[in-house]
Each structure stands twice: as structure tokens, then as C-alpha cells.
Design a protein around this motif. Structure first.
Motif, PDB file in Angstrom:
ATOM      1  N   TYR A  14       0.842  -1.188   0.000  1.00  0.00           N
ATOM      2  CA  TYR A  14       0.000   0.000   0.000  1.00  0.00           C
ATOM      3  C   TYR A  14       0.882   1.244   0.000  1.00  0.00           C
ATOM      4  O   TYR A  14       1.991   1.234   0.527  1.00  0.00           O
ATOM      5  CB  TYR A  14      -0.895   0.067   1.241  1.00  0.00           C
ATOM      6  N   THR A  15       0.324   2.310  -0.555  1.00  0.00           N
ATOM      7  CA  THR A  15       0.955   3.621  -0.438  1.00  0.00           C
ATOM      8  C   THR A  15       0.087   4.437   0.507  1.00  0.00           C
ATOM      9  O   THR A  15      -1.128   4.541   0.320  1.00  0.00           O
ATOM     10  CB  THR A  15       1.063   4.322  -1.804  1.00  0.00           C
ATOM     11  N   VAL A  16       0.739   4.985   1.530  1.00  0.00           N
ATOM     12  CA  VAL A  16       0.044   5.766   2.544  1.00  0.00           C
ATOM     13  C   VAL A  16       0.608   7.181   2.515  1.00  0.00           C
ATOM     14  O   VAL A  16       1.821   7.371   2.533  1.00  0.00           O
ATOM     15  CB  VAL A  16       0.228   5.152   3.953  1.00  0.00           C
ATOM     16  N   CYS A  17      -0.289   8.155   2.477  1.00  0.00           N
ATOM     17  CA  CYS A  17       0.104   9.559   2.510  1.00  0.00           C
ATOM     18  C   CYS A  17      -0.302  10.142   3.861  1.00  0.00           C
ATOM     19  O   CYS A  17      -1.443   9.959   4.301  1.00  0.00           O
ATOM     20  CB  CYS A  17      -0.570  10.325   1.373  1.00  0.00           C
ATOM     21  N   ILE A  18       0.633  10.815   4.496  1.00  0.00           N
ATOM     22  CA  ILE A  18       0.381  11.518   5.746  1.00  0.00           C
ATOM     23  C   ILE A  18       0.467  13.003   5.439  1.00  0.00           C
ATOM     24  O   ILE A  18       1.496  13.486   4.974  1.00  0.00           O
ATOM     25  CB  ILE A  18       1.430  11.160   6.822  1.00  0.00           C
ATOM     26  N   ILE A  60       4.298   8.632   1.875  1.00  0.00           N
ATOM     27  CA  ILE A  60       4.418   9.981   1.338  1.00  0.00           C
ATOM     28  C   ILE A  60       4.094  10.908   2.504  1.00  0.00           C
ATOM     29  O   ILE A  60       3.104  10.698   3.211  1.00  0.00           O
ATOM     30  CB  ILE A  60       3.411  10.222   0.194  1.00  0.00           C
ATOM     31  N   GLU A  61       4.913  11.921   2.690  1.00  0.00           N
ATOM     32  CA  GLU A  61       4.730  12.832   3.814  1.00  0.00           C
ATOM     33  C   GLU A  61       4.612  14.262   3.284  1.00  0.00           C
ATOM     34  O   GLU A  61       5.480  14.733   2.548  1.00  0.00           O
ATOM     35  CB  GLU A  61       5.930  12.708   4.753  1.00  0.00           C
ATOM     36  N   LEU A  65       2.711   9.128  13.452  1.00  0.00           N
ATOM     37  CA  LEU A  65       1.978   8.320  12.484  1.00  0.00           C
ATOM     38  C   LEU A  65       2.916   7.401  11.711  1.00  0.00           C
ATOM     39  O   LEU A  65       2.614   6.218  11.522  1.00  0.00           O
ATOM     40  CB  LEU A  65       1.205   9.214  11.508  1.00  0.00           C
ATOM     41  N   LYS A  66       4.048   7.937  11.256  1.00  0.00           N
ATOM     42  CA  LYS A  66       5.018   7.103  10.527  1.00  0.00           C
ATOM     43  C   LYS A  66       5.465   5.926  11.371  1.00  0.00           C
ATOM     44  O   LYS A  66       5.520   4.795  10.881  1.00  0.00           O
ATOM     45  CB  LYS A  66       6.242   7.939  10.121  1.00  0.00           C
TER      46      LYS A  66
END
Length: 125
Positions: free
Chosen positions: A4-8, A37-38, A19-20
Motif C-alpha cells: 500500500y501507499t500511505v500519505c500523511i 508519502i509525507e 503516524l510514521k
């Protein structure tokens, strides 16, 4: 292995760091590869070229409550990602439903809350 790609997207570095850390712990515990992605500003979501599966989006940036408006605009532009709105203000969550979020997380959040929402996201994906 799932991936998965997760953006914060949050303007507070300590929140992004927390969160990371929790997302990476989930990744190791559940054998899921996660690209992170931050972003420190919600407007940067409009320019993001790489799609993401899950978005953790703060509602307030500085003294502006723009997270909900940006999430709503992302939906209008066809974004179908799972959106998790984060906020320190419980009262803001009612307004957030117009952006069709998957969940709300109230700050300060715990690792257990983040793990639970990621498990729910994995089932939805």
C-alpha cells in the motif's frame, strides 16, 4: 505480500513522526509493504503525482480548517482513496462527512487506534 501507499498530510512534524512510527510498526507486524508519502501542507495534495491508497489528512492547518474542504475537492476530482481525517477537535468530525472519509481519528491518538484503522483499511482495499 500486500503493498500500500500511505500519505500523511499534517502540518505538525511530531504528529507526522508518530503516524510514521505506528504505520511502520503495522507494516512489520502484518507483513505489509508500505510506501510513505509525507506532506506538511494540504494544498500539496493537488500536485501529488503518485497515487496513494490511504490518506491521513489533518483537518486544521495552522489557524485554517481547510482539510475537509481539500478532501471534498479531492473527491470531486475523482480521488477514491481511503481518507482518514485527523483532528484535535471532535466537533469538526460532523462537518467532515461531506468529504466521505472512511474514519476519523481524534488527537492525541494511540498506536492501537492507528493499527485498528489500518486493519480496517486493508479489509476495505
Amino acid at each position: 505480500m500486500k503493498k500500500y501507499t500511505v500519505c500523511i498530510c499534517d502540518d505538525e512534524q511530531p504528529i507526522r513522526d508518530k503516524l510514521k512510527k505506528y504505520i511502520l510498526r503495522y507494516s512489520f507486524a502484518y507483513d505489509v509493504e508500505i510506501d510513505l508519502i509525507e506532506l506538511d501542507a494540504a494544498e500539496k495534495l493537488y500536485d501529488l503525482m503518485n497515487p496513494y491508497d490511504i490518506l491521513f489528512l489533518d483537518i486544521r492547518f495552522g489557524n485554517r480548517s481547510i482539510g475537509i474542504d481539500i478532501a471534498e475537492e479531492l473527491r470531486k476530482r475523482g480521488n477514491t482513496s481511503i481518507i482518514i481525517l485527523t483532528t484535535a477537535l471532535k466537533s469538526m468530525s460532523i462537518d467532515g462527512y461531506r468529504a466521505e472519509p472512511f474514519r476519523f481519528i481524534v488527537k492525541p491518538f494511540t498506536e492501537e487506534e492507528i493499527i485498528a484503522v489500518l486493519i480496517a483499511c486493508a479489509h476495505k482495499l
